[in-house]
Design a protein around this motif. Sequence first.
Motif, PDB file in Angstrom:
ATOM      1  N   LEU A  69       0.833  -1.201   0.000  1.00  0.00           N
ATOM      2  CA  LEU A  69       0.000   0.000   0.000  1.00  0.00           C
ATOM      3  C   LEU A  69       0.869   1.252   0.000  1.00  0.00           C
ATOM      4  O   LEU A  69       0.584   2.217  -0.727  1.00  0.00           O
ATOM      5  N   LEU A  70       1.938   1.261   0.791  1.00  0.00           N
ATOM      6  CA  LEU A  70       2.821   2.421   0.838  1.00  0.00           C
ATOM      7  C   LEU A  70       3.449   2.672  -0.532  1.00  0.00           C
ATOM      8  O   LEU A  70       3.446   3.806  -1.021  1.00  0.00           O
ATOM      9  N   ARG A  71       3.958   1.633  -1.159  1.00  0.00           N
ATOM     10  CA  ARG A  71       4.594   1.793  -2.476  1.00  0.00           C
ATOM     11  C   ARG A  71       3.598   2.312  -3.511  1.00  0.00           C
ATOM     12  O   ARG A  71       3.937   3.176  -4.320  1.00  0.00           O
ATOM     13  N   SER A  72       2.382   1.777  -3.496  1.00  0.00           N
ATOM     14  CA  SER A  72       1.391   2.194  -4.488  1.00  0.00           C
ATOM     15  C   SER A  72       0.961   3.646  -4.282  1.00  0.00           C
ATOM     16  O   SER A  72       0.737   4.386  -5.244  1.00  0.00           O
ATOM     17  N   ARG A  73       0.869   4.084  -3.023  1.00  0.00           N
ATOM     18  CA  ARG A  73       0.434   5.457  -2.721  1.00  0.00           C
ATOM     19  C   ARG A  73       1.526   6.470  -3.048  1.00  0.00           C
ATOM     20  O   ARG A  73       1.233   7.599  -3.434  1.00  0.00           O
ATOM     21  N   VAL A  74       2.783   6.065  -2.889  1.00  0.00           N
ATOM     22  CA  VAL A  74       3.891   6.983  -3.131  1.00  0.00           C
ATOM     23  C   VAL A  74       4.284   7.024  -4.603  1.00  0.00           C
ATOM     24  O   VAL A  74       4.827   8.028  -5.077  1.00  0.00           O
ATOM     25  N   ALA A  75       3.994   5.963  -5.349  1.00  0.00           N
ATOM     26  CA  ALA A  75       4.474   5.821  -6.725  1.00  0.00           C
ATOM     27  C   ALA A  75       4.117   7.014  -7.602  1.00  0.00           C
ATOM     28  O   ALA A  75       4.950   7.498  -8.386  1.00  0.00           O
ATOM     29  N   THR A  76       2.890   7.526  -7.485  1.00  0.00           N
ATOM     30  CA  THR A  76       2.452   8.612  -8.371  1.00  0.00           C
ATOM     31  C   THR A  76       3.018   9.973  -7.974  1.00  0.00           C
ATOM     32  O   THR A  76       2.981  10.908  -8.764  1.00  0.00           O
ATOM     33  N   ALA A  77       3.548  10.080  -6.738  1.00  0.00           N
ATOM     34  CA  ALA A  77       3.994  11.389  -6.248  1.00  0.00           C
ATOM     35  C   ALA A  77       5.484  11.464  -5.973  1.00  0.00           C
ATOM     36  O   ALA A  77       5.990  12.528  -5.640  1.00  0.00           O
ATOM     37  N   ILE A  78       6.200  10.356  -6.135  1.00  0.00           N
ATOM     38  CA  ILE A  78       7.591  10.331  -5.690  1.00  0.00           C
ATOM     39  C   ILE A  78       8.460  11.347  -6.430  1.00  0.00           C
ATOM     40  O   ILE A  78       9.366  11.952  -5.846  1.00  0.00           O
ATOM     41  N   GLU A  79       8.190  11.572  -7.709  1.00  0.00           N
ATOM     42  CA  GLU A  79       8.982  12.552  -8.454  1.00  0.00           C
ATOM     43  C   GLU A  79       8.708  13.968  -7.985  1.00  0.00           C
ATOM     44  O   GLU A  79       9.538  14.859  -8.178  1.00  0.00           O
ATOM     45  N   SER A  80       7.542  14.183  -7.366  1.00  0.00           N
ATOM     46  CA  SER A  80       7.206  15.512  -6.849  1.00  0.00           C
ATOM     47  C   SER A  80       7.856  15.783  -5.503  1.00  0.00           C
ATOM     48  O   SER A  80       7.916  16.924  -5.059  1.00  0.00           O
ATOM     49  N   ILE A  81       8.325  14.724  -4.845  1.00  0.00           N
ATOM     50  CA  ILE A  81       8.946  14.880  -3.534  1.00  0.00           C
ATOM     51  C   ILE A  81      10.426  15.197  -3.661  1.00  0.00           C
ATOM     52  O   ILE A  81      10.964  16.048  -2.950  1.00  0.00           O
ATOM     53  N   ALA A  82      11.098  14.516  -4.586  1.00  0.00           N
ATOM     54  CA  ALA A  82      12.537  14.711  -4.751  1.00  0.00           C
ATOM     55  C   ALA A  82      12.832  16.002  -5.523  1.00  0.00           C
ATOM     56  O   ALA A  82      12.033  16.424  -6.362  1.00  0.00           O
ATOM     57  N   PRO A  83      13.995  16.637  -5.237  1.00  0.00           N
ATOM     58  CA  PRO A  83      14.956  16.301  -4.179  1.00  0.00           C
ATOM     59  C   PRO A  83      14.501  16.861  -2.836  1.00  0.00           C
ATOM     60  O   PRO A  83      13.882  17.918  -2.776  1.00  0.00           O
ATOM     61  N   CYS A  84      14.819  16.154  -1.765  1.00  0.00           N
ATOM     62  CA  CYS A  84      14.439  16.613  -0.433  1.00  0.00           C
ATOM     63  C   CYS A  84      15.272  15.893   0.605  1.00  0.00           C
ATOM     64  O   CYS A  84      15.923  14.895   0.311  1.00  0.00           O
ATOM     65  N   THR A  85      15.234  16.401   1.814  1.00  0.00           N
ATOM     66  CA  THR A  85      15.940  15.754   2.917  1.00  0.00           C
ATOM     67  C   THR A  85      15.169  14.519   3.364  1.00  0.00           C
ATOM     68  O   THR A  85      13.959  14.408   3.107  1.00  0.00           O
ATOM     69  N   PRO A  86      15.825  13.592   4.043  1.00  0.00           N
ATOM     70  CA  PRO A  86      15.104  12.422   4.568  1.00  0.00           C
ATOM     71  C   PRO A  86      13.932  12.817   5.465  1.00  0.00           C
ATOM     72  O   PRO A  86      12.870  12.190   5.415  1.00  0.00           O
ATOM     73  N   ARG A  87      14.123  13.851   6.284  1.00  0.00           N
ATOM     74  CA  ARG A  87      13.041  14.278   7.187  1.00  0.00           C
ATOM     75  C   ARG A  87      11.827  14.739   6.399  1.00  0.00           C
ATOM     76  O   ARG A  87      10.695  14.341   6.690  1.00  0.00           O
ATOM     77  N   HIS A  88      12.058  15.586   5.391  1.00  0.00           N
ATOM     78  CA  HIS A  88      10.936  16.086   4.594  1.00  0.00           C
ATOM     79  C   HIS A  88      10.297  14.946   3.801  1.00  0.00           C
ATOM     80  O   HIS A  88       9.072  14.908   3.638  1.00  0.00           O
ATOM     81  N   ALA A  89      11.123  14.022   3.311  1.00  0.00           N
ATOM     82  CA  ALA A  89      10.592  12.885   2.555  1.00  0.00           C
ATOM     83  C   ALA A  89       9.660  12.055   3.423  1.00  0.00           C
ATOM     84  O   ALA A  89       8.570  11.665   2.990  1.00  0.00           O
ATOM     85  N   LEU A  90      10.065  11.780   4.654  1.00  0.00           N
ATOM     86  CA  LEU A  90       9.233  10.986   5.551  1.00  0.00           C
ATOM     87  C   LEU A  90       7.918  11.691   5.864  1.00  0.00           C
ATOM     88  O   LEU A  90       6.864  11.059   5.974  1.00  0.00           O
ATOM     89  N   SER A  91       7.980  13.008   6.028  1.00  0.00           N
ATOM     90  CA  SER A  91       6.758  13.763   6.276  1.00  0.00           C
ATOM     91  C   SER A  91       5.788  13.638   5.101  1.00  0.00           C
ATOM     92  O   SER A  91       4.590  13.401   5.284  1.00  0.00           O
ATOM     93  N   ALA A  92       6.314  13.783   3.882  1.00  0.00           N
ATOM     94  CA  ALA A  92       5.468  13.682   2.694  1.00  0.00           C
ATOM     95  C   ALA A  92       4.936  12.262   2.502  1.00  0.00           C
ATOM     96  O   ALA A  92       3.755  12.060   2.189  1.00  0.00           O
ATOM     97  N   ILE A  93       5.795  11.274   2.691  1.00  0.00           N
ATOM     98  CA  ILE A  93       5.382   9.876   2.536  1.00  0.00           C
ATOM     99  C   ILE A  93       4.296   9.512   3.541  1.00  0.00           C
ATOM    100  O   ILE A  93       3.311   8.837   3.210  1.00  0.00           O
ATOM    101  N   ARG A  94       4.472   9.965   4.757  1.00  0.00           N
ATOM    102  CA  ARG A  94       3.475   9.667   5.804  1.00  0.00           C
ATOM    103  C   ARG A  94       2.130  10.299   5.446  1.00  0.00           C
ATOM    104  O   ARG A  94       1.076   9.681   5.634  1.00  0.00           O
ATOM    105  N   ASP A  95       2.150  11.536   4.945  1.00  0.00           N
ATOM    106  CA  ASP A  95       0.896  12.195   4.571  1.00  0.00           C
ATOM    107  C   ASP A  95       0.212  11.477   3.413  1.00  0.00           C
ATOM    108  O   ASP A  95      -1.020  11.359   3.388  1.00  0.00           O
ATOM    109  N   LEU A  96       0.997  11.010   2.455  1.00  0.00           N
ATOM    110  CA  LEU A  96       0.410  10.276   1.340  1.00  0.00           C
ATOM    111  C   LEU A  96      -0.242   8.987   1.822  1.00  0.00           C
ATOM    112  O   LEU A  96      -1.327   8.611   1.368  1.00  0.00           O
TER     113      LEU A  96
END
Length: 344
Positions: free
Chosen positions: A213-240
């Motif tokens: 479920l996590l991979r499927s939810r992040v797949a469509t938005a992952i290019e919109s997250i990068a580049p970013c710090t690990p902290r910001h990435a985790l925040s975005a991934i958790r919200d997705l």
Amino acid sequence: MLLLGQRPLTTSDADNRLFANRSSELQRVRRARELGLNAYVHGPPGSGRTSFLRQVEREHPEARYIRLQGVETLAEWLEGVERAITRSDALPRERGNPFAEVFGQLAATQYKVVVDPLRHLKVALGQQQTASRHVVLVDDLDSDGCQEMFGRLRDDLWELPIQWVVAGTSSHLEPPADTFFDVVVELQSFVLEGLQDLVDRRAASGTAAEGALLRSRVATAIESIAPCTPRHALSAIRDLYLSEDLADATSRLIEQRSARSRMSATASKVFDAFVHYGPTHAGDERLLAEVGVSRSRVVQVLTELESAGLVTSERVGRRKLYSTLTGGDTARKPGEESTPDGLS
């Protein structure tokens, strides 16, 4: 259980499996360690400096870790190093002769008394029965502290049997502290490859269903997250992962990425710090230490971020608390404009 928290990682096996995309940086510190060279590690807020040092500690169990956040004086810094070397919570000090103290004060009126600030540390090192050099990992040392310790005491520290790996908040060290470190390692923001590694590691921490479920939810938005710090990435991934409206959450991330591309370095630092520490106020000492700017500058940046729709504020007593707007569950206020160009 799916692990999507953004706490610093420890030296445990479980946390080692979560540590993403820093193999080349670890290799650089490893080689410095083998050559007896001092290393300075830096990166933007949220880049994972503490987690990185803990992984260095995991590879070198003999190393001593010390965190200097909130320590204000050189004496306290050196006492912290002494505690790390001796692995002691209590550092006995010799009780001084009261008469000698009085005569010393009288003498100081006529003569300049020079006291070696490293005297206690030298004694502690002399009591350690080891033929090898000590490895000390120093975390959260700001630019002033770095200059005070490794600039002012540079030549004296060079003579001690200690090898240093220091994680600092400044990307540029002023002389003479800059020459103390032979190796400099930058923890850069994750690009797409590093971000995917982080997602895969976090997905593997949960059940097969949670990971999928996590991979499927992040797949469509992952290019919109990068580049970013690990902290910001985790925040975005958790919200997705938690969002009830995935399309809206993805749209918000795309807008946010567009806005961040127009931010100054200071505004980006402030925003990332509020992702981690918020809701909080502009005078939060932890935040000010991390972004390295004055409170008045933070207030100015927050006003701009609020007008851009990236943070919201709420009056609580005499303070104004700010929170970041991430994910798709927080609707934009009516009439709010998109992020203006030139946000600084």
